[in-house]
Write an enzyme that holds these catalytic residues in place. Structure first.
Site, PDB file in Angstrom:
ATOM      1  N   GLY A   1       0.829  -1.212   0.000  1.00 10.54           N
ATOM      2  CA  GLY A   1       0.000   0.000   0.000  1.00 10.54           C
ATOM      3  C   GLY A   1       0.855   1.250   0.000  1.00 10.54           C
ATOM      4  O   GLY A   1       0.460   2.284   0.537  1.00 10.54           O
TER       5      GLY A   1
ATOM      6  N   SER B   1       1.566   3.208  -2.404  1.00 12.05           N
ATOM      7  CA  SER B   1       1.292   4.117  -3.520  1.00 12.05           C
ATOM      8  C   SER B   1       0.793   5.483  -3.069  1.00 12.05           C
ATOM      9  O   SER B   1       1.057   6.499  -3.725  1.00 12.05           O
ATOM     10  CB  SER B   1       0.246   3.478  -4.438  1.00 12.05           C
TER      11      SER B   1
ATOM     12  N   ASP C   1      -2.481  -7.793  -4.623  1.00 13.31           N
ATOM     13  CA  ASP C   1      -3.566  -7.823  -3.644  1.00 13.31           C
ATOM     14  C   ASP C   1      -3.069  -8.639  -2.455  1.00 13.31           C
ATOM     15  O   ASP C   1      -2.771  -9.835  -2.612  1.00 13.31           O
ATOM     16  CB  ASP C   1      -4.815  -8.469  -4.259  1.00 13.31           C
ATOM     17  N   VAL C   2      -2.980  -8.026  -1.283  1.00 13.21           N
ATOM     18  CA  VAL C   2      -2.410  -8.731  -0.122  1.00 13.21           C
ATOM     19  C   VAL C   2      -3.318  -9.856   0.387  1.00 13.21           C
ATOM     20  O   VAL C   2      -2.922 -10.606   1.274  1.00 13.21           O
ATOM     21  CB  VAL C   2      -2.053  -7.769   1.043  1.00 13.21           C
TER      22      VAL C   2
ATOM     23  N   ASN D   1       1.539  -2.278   5.434  1.00 14.26           N
ATOM     24  CA  ASN D   1       0.758  -1.055   5.597  1.00 14.26           C
ATOM     25  C   ASN D   1      -0.598  -1.106   4.896  1.00 14.26           C
ATOM     26  O   ASN D   1      -1.529  -0.406   5.289  1.00 14.26           O
ATOM     27  CB  ASN D   1       1.591   0.121   5.050  1.00 14.26           C
TER      28      ASN D   1
ATOM     29  N   TYR E   1     -12.596  -3.283  11.717  1.00 18.43           N
ATOM     30  CA  TYR E   1     -11.327  -2.561  11.680  1.00 18.43           C
ATOM     31  C   TYR E   1     -10.626  -2.637  13.040  1.00 18.43           C
ATOM     32  O   TYR E   1      -9.444  -2.962  13.131  1.00 18.43           O
ATOM     33  CB  TYR E   1     -11.578  -1.107  11.278  1.00 18.43           C
TER      34      TYR E   1
ATOM     35  N   ALA F   1     -11.069  -4.845  15.401  1.00 20.08           N
ATOM     36  CA  ALA F   1     -10.654  -6.232  15.667  1.00 20.08           C
ATOM     37  C   ALA F   1      -9.410  -6.576  14.856  1.00 20.08           C
ATOM     38  O   ALA F   1      -8.474  -7.222  15.359  1.00 20.08           O
ATOM     39  CB  ALA F   1     -11.797  -7.184  15.331  1.00 20.08           C
TER      40      ALA F   1
ATOM     41  N   LYS G   1      -7.055  -4.592  13.771  1.00 23.65           N
ATOM     42  CA  LYS G   1      -5.846  -3.891  14.236  1.00 23.65           C
ATOM     43  C   LYS G   1      -5.396  -4.420  15.612  1.00 23.65           C
ATOM     44  O   LYS G   1      -4.196  -4.469  15.894  1.00 23.65           O
ATOM     45  CB  LYS G   1      -6.095  -2.377  14.279  1.00 23.65           C
TER      46      LYS G   1
HETATM   47  N1  LIG Z   1      -5.156   7.463   7.979  1.00 24.33           N
HETATM   48  C1  LIG Z   1      -5.289   7.206   9.267  1.00 24.33           C
HETATM   49  O1  LIG Z   1      -5.781   8.060  10.046  1.00 24.33           O
HETATM   50  C2  LIG Z   1      -4.818   5.881   9.831  1.00 24.33           C
HETATM   51  C3  LIG Z   1      -4.804   5.742  11.213  1.00 24.33           C
HETATM   52  C4  LIG Z   1      -4.368   4.547  11.771  1.00 24.33           C
HETATM   53  C5  LIG Z   1      -3.937   3.528  10.946  1.00 24.33           C
HETATM   54  N2  LIG Z   1      -3.978   3.693   9.595  1.00 24.33           N
HETATM   55  C6  LIG Z   1      -3.508   2.564   8.778  1.00 24.33           C
HETATM   56  O2  LIG Z   1      -2.506   3.004   7.891  1.00 24.33           O
HETATM   57  C7  LIG Z   1      -2.502   2.171   6.732  1.00 24.33           C
HETATM   58  C8  LIG Z   1      -2.557   3.055   5.488  1.00 24.33           C
HETATM   59  O3  LIG Z   1      -3.782   3.766   5.530  1.00 24.33           O
HETATM   60  P1  LIG Z   1      -4.017   5.128   4.747  1.00 24.33           P
HETATM   61  O4  LIG Z   1      -4.752   6.011   5.681  1.00 24.33           O
HETATM   62  O5  LIG Z   1      -2.763   5.595   4.119  1.00 24.33           O
HETATM   63  O6  LIG Z   1      -5.069   4.625   3.659  1.00 24.33           O
HETATM   64  P2  LIG Z   1      -5.181   4.882   2.082  1.00 24.33           P
HETATM   65  O7  LIG Z   1      -4.735   6.253   1.756  1.00 24.33           O
HETATM   66  O8  LIG Z   1      -6.558   4.457   1.738  1.00 24.33           O
HETATM   67  O9  LIG Z   1      -4.126   3.842   1.459  1.00 24.33           O
HETATM   68  C9  LIG Z   1      -4.342   2.472   1.554  1.00 24.33           C
HETATM   69  C10 LIG Z   1      -3.291   1.770   0.718  1.00 24.33           C
HETATM   70  O10 LIG Z   1      -3.493   0.352   0.839  1.00 24.33           O
HETATM   71  C11 LIG Z   1      -3.647  -0.205  -0.462  1.00 24.33           C
HETATM   72  N3  LIG Z   1      -4.514  -1.369  -0.374  1.00 24.33           N
HETATM   73  C12 LIG Z   1      -5.775  -1.449   0.092  1.00 24.33           C
HETATM   74  N4  LIG Z   1      -6.242  -2.703  -0.008  1.00 24.33           N
HETATM   75  C13 LIG Z   1      -5.237  -3.444  -0.534  1.00 24.33           C
HETATM   76  C14 LIG Z   1      -5.101  -4.808  -0.891  1.00 24.33           C
HETATM   77  N5  LIG Z   1      -6.101  -5.703  -0.716  1.00 24.33           N
HETATM   78  N6  LIG Z   1      -3.920  -5.232  -1.400  1.00 24.33           N
HETATM   79  C15 LIG Z   1      -2.903  -4.359  -1.591  1.00 24.33           C
HETATM   80  N7  LIG Z   1      -2.971  -3.061  -1.274  1.00 24.33           N
HETATM   81  C16 LIG Z   1      -4.139  -2.610  -0.763  1.00 24.33           C
HETATM   82  C17 LIG Z   1      -4.216   0.935  -1.305  1.00 24.33           C
HETATM   83  O11 LIG Z   1      -3.966   0.804  -2.701  1.00 24.33           O
HETATM   84  P3  LIG Z   1      -4.980   0.053  -3.713  1.00 24.33           P
HETATM   85  O12 LIG Z   1      -6.348   0.601  -3.424  1.00 24.33           O
HETATM   86  O13 LIG Z   1      -4.450   0.394  -5.068  1.00 24.33           O
HETATM   87  O14 LIG Z   1      -4.859  -1.405  -3.413  1.00 24.33           O
HETATM   88  C18 LIG Z   1      -3.389   2.094  -0.757  1.00 24.33           C
HETATM   89  O15 LIG Z   1      -2.108   2.092  -1.325  1.00 24.33           O
HETATM   90  C19 LIG Z   1      -3.696   1.226   6.873  1.00 24.33           C
HETATM   91  O16 LIG Z   1      -3.276  -0.010   7.400  1.00 24.33           O
HETATM   92  C20 LIG Z   1      -4.562   1.949   7.879  1.00 24.33           C
HETATM   93  O17 LIG Z   1      -5.418   1.081   8.570  1.00 24.33           O
HETATM   94  C21 LIG Z   1      -4.409   4.837   9.014  1.00 24.33           C
END
Ligand SMILES: NC(=O)c1ccc[n+]([C@@H]2O[C@H](COP(=O)([O-])OP(=O)(O)OC[C@H]3O[C@@H](n4cnc5c(N)ncnc54)[C@H](OP(=O)(O)O)[C@@H]3O)[C@@H](O)[C@H]2O)c1
Length: 255
Positions: free
Chosen positions: A18, A20, A68-69, A95, A163, A165, A167
């Site tokens: 993830g 990107s 796809d993970v 991630n 979500y 559960a 994490k």
């Molecule tokens: N933003 C927050 O406030 C926050 C807080 C706590 C934790 N987090 C955690 O941080 C991580 C990143 O979140 P983010 O906020 O940066 O979200 P995001 O902007 O939606 O990015 C999610 C990334 O994961 C990829 N992804 C999703 N499903 C996937 C799959 N099945 N296989 C491979 N790649 C996949 C997406 O790309 P594709 O759609 O192209 O697959 C994208 O690159 C996540 O684990 C999230 O739970 C975020």
């Protein structure tokens, strides 16, 4: 080693799932700024290619994969491609993540499963695949992106029980894997971010901005550099005696 050498990542090879966009992109940038070659993978390959091209401008090598993970064969392609190009995997950041909002009473099994399979099972599958190379190397760093949602519950206006559960599961997985793979000199740690505006969180943050800010002692959301330090630390020799821990990066939200 002096302190700068401890944090230096020159020539290290890091896979960021993830990577990107969002937090994955931020951590990939941080590692590349410290000299690491980075491998980005997500379902939308085009976005990985774009990010990889941007990061190359920092003078490091990059690779981009569609992946796809949830799919072991797709993960193996990333591992094989990385080993073919670089011959080793020093760092894995699990991630990639997703969420689904619905009241507990109405949460459909397919939505629960999608979140668990992406966030928790994906972390297991990728760790298993990359870990085989790390075991052979007798060296490696695995960083699992958890969340403060894995540490505490949320009031009824925030409904994402799958979500939470997933994490919580990522944190337990991190601790147990750290106990299992310490013998191979592999450090396994988690980062638990608080609220960072990204594609995933934007709508929830916009709707509840004041509510959240009142509960964050530092009085702001996470920004575009705030996760880099923890990711670099846990990727580098500076954390060689740190394993099984959770670094919380939340502006004090859980204090
Ligand atoms: N933003 C927050 O406030 C926050 C807080 C706590 C934790 N987090 C955690 O941080 C991580 C990143 O979140 P983010 O906020 O940066 O979200 P995001 O902007 O939606 O990015 C999610 C990334 O994961 C990829 N992804 C999703 N499903 C996937 C799959 N099945 N296989 C491979 N790649 C996949 C997406 O790309 P594709 O759609 O192209 O697959 C994208 O690159 C996540 O684990 C999230 O739970 C975020």
């Amino acid at each position: 080693m002096n302190a700068k050498q401890l944090f230096d990542l020159t020539g290290r090879v890091a896979i960021i799932t993830g990577g990107s966009i969002g937090l994955g992109r931020q951590m990939a940038e941080g590692l590349a700024e410290m000299g690491a070659n980075v491998v980005l993978c997500a379902r939308k390959k085009e976005r990985c290619i774009e990010a990889a091209e941007e990061l190359q401008r920092l003078g490091v090598k990059t690779l981009a994969f569609g992946c796809d993970v949830k799919n072991p064969a797709s993960i193996q392609e990333v591992i094989d491609g990385t080993l073919a190009e670089f011959g080793r995997i020093d760092v894995l950041i699990n991630n990639a993540g997703t969420s689904w909002g619905a009241p507990v009473e109405e949460m459909r099994l397919e939505h629960w499963n999608k979140v668990i399979e992406t966030n928790l099972t994906g972390t297991f599958l990728f760790s298993q695949a990359a870990g085989k190379a790390m075991v052979a190397q007798r060296k490696g760093k695995i960083i699992n992106i958890a969340s403060v949602a894995g540490i505490q519950g949320a009031p009824p206006q925030f409904q994402a029980i799958g979500y939470h559960a997933s994490k919580g599961g990522v944190i337990a997985f991190t601790k147990d894997l750290a106990c299992k793979w310490g013998v191979h000199n592999i450090q396994v740690n988690a980062i638990a971010p608080g609220w960072f505006p990204t594609n995933m969180s934007q709508v929830v943050i916009e709707r509840n901005k004041d509510y959240f800010l009142e509960r964050i002692p530092l009085g702001r959301f996470g920004g575009s550099d705030d996760l880099k330090g923890a990711a670099i630390f846990l990727s580098s020799a500076a954390s060689d005696y740190v394993t099984g821990t959770v670094v919380v990066v939340d502006g004090g939200q859980t204090a």
